[in-house]
Design an enzyme around this catalytic site. Structure first.
Site, mmCIF file in Angstrom:
data_model
loop_
_atom_site.group_PDB
_atom_site.id
_atom_site.type_symbol
_atom_site.label_atom_id
_atom_site.label_comp_id
_atom_site.label_asym_id
_atom_site.label_seq_id
_atom_site.Cartn_x
_atom_site.Cartn_y
_atom_site.Cartn_z
ATOM 1 N N SER B 191 -2.407 -0.831 -1.989
ATOM 2 C CA SER B 191 -2.111 -2.209 -2.416
ATOM 3 C C SER B 191 -0.713 -2.266 -3.047
ATOM 4 O O SER B 191 0.262 -1.863 -2.404
ATOM 5 C CB SER B 191 -3.232 -2.686 -3.339
ATOM 6 O OG SER B 191 -2.900 -3.836 -4.059
ATOM 7 N N ASP B 291 -8.412 -7.385 6.072
ATOM 8 C CA ASP B 291 -7.508 -7.677 4.959
ATOM 9 C C ASP B 291 -6.613 -8.834 5.391
ATOM 10 O O ASP B 291 -5.950 -8.747 6.435
ATOM 11 C CB ASP B 291 -6.672 -6.433 4.659
ATOM 12 C CG ASP B 291 -5.753 -6.595 3.443
ATOM 13 O OD1 ASP B 291 -5.581 -7.740 2.946
ATOM 14 O OD2 ASP B 291 -5.197 -5.570 2.993
#
Lengths: 539, 347
Positions: B191, B291
């Site tokens: 991330s 995602d």
């Protein structure tokens, strides 16, 4: 710029320590993967928790985001590790706040955040601003100093091994080598002071007949304690967190009685007195019973402290009575000396005292029953509303000398490191002496002379649980206030952490002291695993 | 409103194991409480909620850890993880024993940046402690997990500066050198950590430091841009993440007044400098198919390729964010194998 680092003693839980949270076994029905992530959920409850999470999400979606932020700031939340209870408490907070009109912000502040407590800390325990400046250490350690630091650590460990093996003459000569190396190490070197303490402690153990701690009068101890209090936030945090919990536990009671296991200069109590004075609905009648060592020279130091506190109480219109109980050891105190009235709400406050009642683990309890059991027993018989306990977060009661030595080397070097950030003198130097005495006791004393038998939070939880106490969880409000006050008054690097309803204060990710609160199950009640919550609904 | 919420809950529940769902949903909801509409962050509550673990010099499953202060001025801490062959704990003075004395083959040193969208988590967060420990065993590596400064209190470029400080620190540790007297460095992160790894590698390549990064491992790296991509629209709010929360985190991290085409967020966007000719490390980029940021991640991969850089992308169709946090799914094991291969072949 070459970055500076403390290579000599990094911050960690030390080797051979059984206090690591990862070695504590969990009940088999807890989901192991979530446990690794820090959450305790029974596998059989997963589905139920998931449903509650869905409900929570829907409830949150139906709340305006301003509302959620306000909830986050104002709601008092507890024990995030217990996911099931956590989700339910959030749901009930959301439901409650949606159905009640919101209080005007100043009133709700008073109710959930006794600002008096903040003010007291600021007024009375204010360190001059210089204390907040981070340590201005030179940014570069010379290679020679780093090497000496590492060599000292090597030698200390080797010496401890010799002592463990009984090779006292080898230990002795190594101690002399270390003492001479110490004189050549720059005083700016981080490891020097703590190494000096450990070398001194080893020296007392090896050379002094009968081994020994540092002799000192109760008066000297008080002075050193006071400077330790000023130089670093550990005791302030302990007092503040305990007071917060006591204040909440006393809510709704008109007659309250605090039993302080170690009065010292009564530094903890002005803040509580002031907070009680400002309580909505008026202050209760406050009795304080302070336990402390007898004064050798005919002074009644306990009474002197009591008189000063009484003056303060009078000035803020709190009806107050003080009693001093002189005892050299906590186990000499008998409950009748405290004269507890069954109609009072009692708080028992123990800051770094309970560990002195422990004995060496593994000793046959029938041979010498640990005083802790007896004392916990009579505390319970007082039926206290709350017992506040603050202890060192370390295992300095391990039976094997080498393990104890290693653990305390890690622990105290972290503590010394944190103290380095303090710029106040002579507070800092005297605080270092205070810590040195503890180190000496851990390393060079044995048997009944070794009082500093620190045990970690996990062990205290078990012990208090067996003795019939149940946790009162410290919540997000206590956490937040402790964090805020730390940033105001101490160097950066201190951190407050939440640990399953308890709060720890540490330096750079290593917890050093742990604060917890307890209440006693009534003696006739069956032992149950329910947990109550300070100031909130019973879960 | 409620109905589409039901749909998204049901969808996300079908693609991850129940305990993963509970974990990530809990994060999601807790994080909702922490982000304030005015851009401020409830840091106290965040720290209260974050589950942390202390460093532990006792080897657990062959890995021990300890914390080091790399820069006192900013309180920059790192957690170091090392492999241990025995159950015997290392002597306290041996925590920094030279890695070459324990292994004749090269020892990779992985500088790891935890995720959390620049605002959440720490090096001592339980989930990241677990992940770093895994990387040690997997790659026979030393892992250095950086406790970088977080947004919104510390905006761009603080996190990158902290990464750069640690990279220099790692390079200068004699005890981290392999037998060839060099430190073999990889950068890794998930991330926001993946984003940081990219920018630290870029700085290393562009500076005259001579620091060679052998490889970048980016797990679900956080990138973005002003444009709304197809994946953002399609997957908005469906699998734990929403466009709105991504926007919040970028506003918290990027300088005041910057938009999402700032090069920190969009390294191959209109405002970014070209990477052509830059001696950039090889990259392994892992993209989760559920995602919503994947279009940006694939654009990143394309950008690297177009600039003549070496990159391998691993696209996991049915993976959501956070799949690598718990070892209870096939994607987890696939990715761990790829990371192991990547490190050993580039070390």
């Amino acid at each position: 710029m070459v970055p500076y680092d403390t290579a000599a003693i990094p911050i960690a839980n030390p080797p051979a320590s059984s206090s690591s949270s990862t070695t504590i076994s969990k009940p088999p029905e807890i989901d192991g993967l979530l446990a690794g992530a820090g959450y305790k959920v029974r596998s059989s409850d997963l589905r139920h928790v998931a449903q509650r999470l869905e409900r929570l999400e829907t409830a949150m979606l139906n709340s305006p985001s301003q509302h959620l932020s306000l909830l986050a700031s104002d709601a008092v939340l507890y024990n995030p590790s217990d996911l099931s209870t956590w989700v339910d408490s959030l749901l009930s907070e959301l439901n409650q706040s949606q159905s009640l009109p919101s209080l005007p912000s100043d009133l709700s502040d008073l109710i959930s955040n006794p600002t008096a407590l903040d003010a007291s800390w600021m007024d009375q325990q204010l360190s001059p601003p210089t204390a907040a400046i981070p340590n201005q250490q030179p940014s570069q350690l010379t290679v020679v100093e780093e090497d000496s630091g590492i060599r000292l650590v090597h030698m200390l460990m080797t010496c401890a091994e010799y002592v463990q093996r009984g090779d006292l003459s080898l230990a002795g000569s190594l101690i002399q080598d270390m003492q001479s190396l110490l004189t050549r190490v720059n005083t700016g070197c981080g490891i020097r002071k703590v190494a000096g303490c450990f070398i001194d402690a080893l020296s007392r153990r090896v050379f002094a007949a009968g081994g020994g701690g540092i002799p000192g009068s109760a008066y000297e101890t008080e002075i050193l304690y006071h400077h330790f209090y000023e130089a670093c936030p550990y005791l302030k945090f302990a007092h503040f967190t305990a007071n917060q919990a006591i204040l909440e536990a006393f809510d709704g009671h008109d007659c309250v009685h605090v039993v302080d296991f170690n009065l010292m200069h009564g530094l903890q109590w002005p803040a509580l007195i002031q907070a009680l004075a400002l309580r909505p609905g008026g202050p209760p009648t406050l009795r304080l019973t302070g336990i402390g060592p007898p004064s050798p020279d005919g002074r009644d130091s306990l009474r002197e402290i009591g008189l000063r506190l009484a003056e303060l109480a009078r000035s803020v219109n709190v009806r107050f009575a003080f009693r001093g109980v002189a005892a050299s050891r906590l186990e000499d105190v008998k409950p009748w000396m405290l004269q507890v009235n069954p109609k009072e709400a009692v708080a028992v406050n123990s800051i770094m005292q309970l560990h002195k009642l422990l004995v060496g683990p593994g000793l046959d309890p029938a041979h010498r029953p640990a005083p802790i059991e007896a004392v916990l027993g009579w505390i319970r018989s007082l039926n206290p509303k709350i017992v506040t306990v603050v202890e060192h977060e370390a295992d300095h009661n391990q039976p094997v000398f080498l393990d104890r030595f290693t653990e305390s080397l890690y622990y105290y070097s972290t503590m010394f490191d944190s103290l380095d950030a303090c710029a106040l003198q002579p507070e800092k130097a005297l605080a270092e002496m205070y810590i040195q005495r503890e180190i000496c006791n851990v390393v060079s004393c044995e048997g009944s002379a070794r009082l500093e038998r620190h045990e970690p939070l996990a062990r205290w939880r078990e012990r208090l649980g067996r003795a019939g106490f149940r946790p009162l969880h410290l919540g997000s409000n206590a956490f937040k206030q402790a964090s805020m006050l730390l940033t105001l008054f101490s160097a950066e690097g201190y951190c407050v952490e939440e640990n399953e309803g308890c709060l720890t204060l540490g330096w750079h990710s290593r917890p050093l002291i742990a604060a917890s609160a307890w209440h006693a199950l009534p003696e006739t009640a069956a032992v149950s695993p329910d947990v109550a919550v300070v100031g909130g609904a019973v879960m | 409103m409620a109905r589409s919420n039901e749909v998204s809950i049901n969808e996300s529940k079908m693609v991850v194991p129940l305990n993963t769902w509970v974990l990530i949903s809990n994060f999601k909801l807790a994080y909702n409480l922490l982000r304030r509409p005015d851009g401020t962050f409830n840091r106290h509550l965040a720290e209260f909620l974050d589950r942390k673990v202390p460093a532990n010099a006792n080897p657990i499953d062959g890995v021990f850890s300890f914390d080091v202060i790399v820069d006192r001025a900013t309180n920059l801490l790192c957690r170091i993880y090392r492999p241990s062959d025995t159950d015997e704990p290392p002597n306290v003075a041996d925590l920094e024993k030279p890695v070459k004395s324990e292994s004749s083959s090269t020892v990779p040193v992985i500088v790891f940046f935890h995720g959390g969208s620049f605002a959440h988590s720490s090096a001592n967060s339980a989930i990241y402690d677990t992940l770093c420990r895994r990387l040690v065993g997997l790659c026979r590596a030393v892992v250095v997990s950086v406790n970088y400064r977080r947004a919104p209190e510390h905006r761009y470029p603080c996190a990158y500066d902290d990464g750069w400080t640690v990279l220099n620190w790692v390079k200068s540790r004699a005890w981290l050198e392999s037998t060839d007297s060099k430190v073999h460095i990889f950068l890794a992160g998930d991330s926001s950590g993946g984003n940081i790894a990219h920018h630290v590698a870029l700085k290393a390549a562009e500076s005259e430091s001579g620091i060679e990064v052998l490889g970048n491992i980016l797990l679900n790296p956080m990138f973005g841009g002003e444009l709304r991509t197809e994946s953002e629209k399609r997957l908005d709010g469906k699998y734990f993440v929403s466009v709105q929360d991504r926007d919040w985190y970028w506003r918290a991290f990027l300088p005041d007044g910057a938009d999402r085409d700032h090069p920190a967020c969009n390294p191959f966007g209109p405002k970014a400098a070209s990477l052509e000719g830059v001696k950039f490390p090889k990259s392994l980029v892992v993209v989760a198919g559920l995602d919503l940021v994947q279009d940006w991640q694939m654009a990143y991969v394309e950008g690297l390729k177009k600039a003549g850089q070496q990159v391998k992308d691993l696209y996991l169709e049915k993976a959501t964010i956070g799949f690598y946090l718990l070892p209870n799914n096939a994607h987890f094991h696939t990715v761990m194998d790829e990371i192991k291969k990547f490190v050993s072949s580039n070390c």
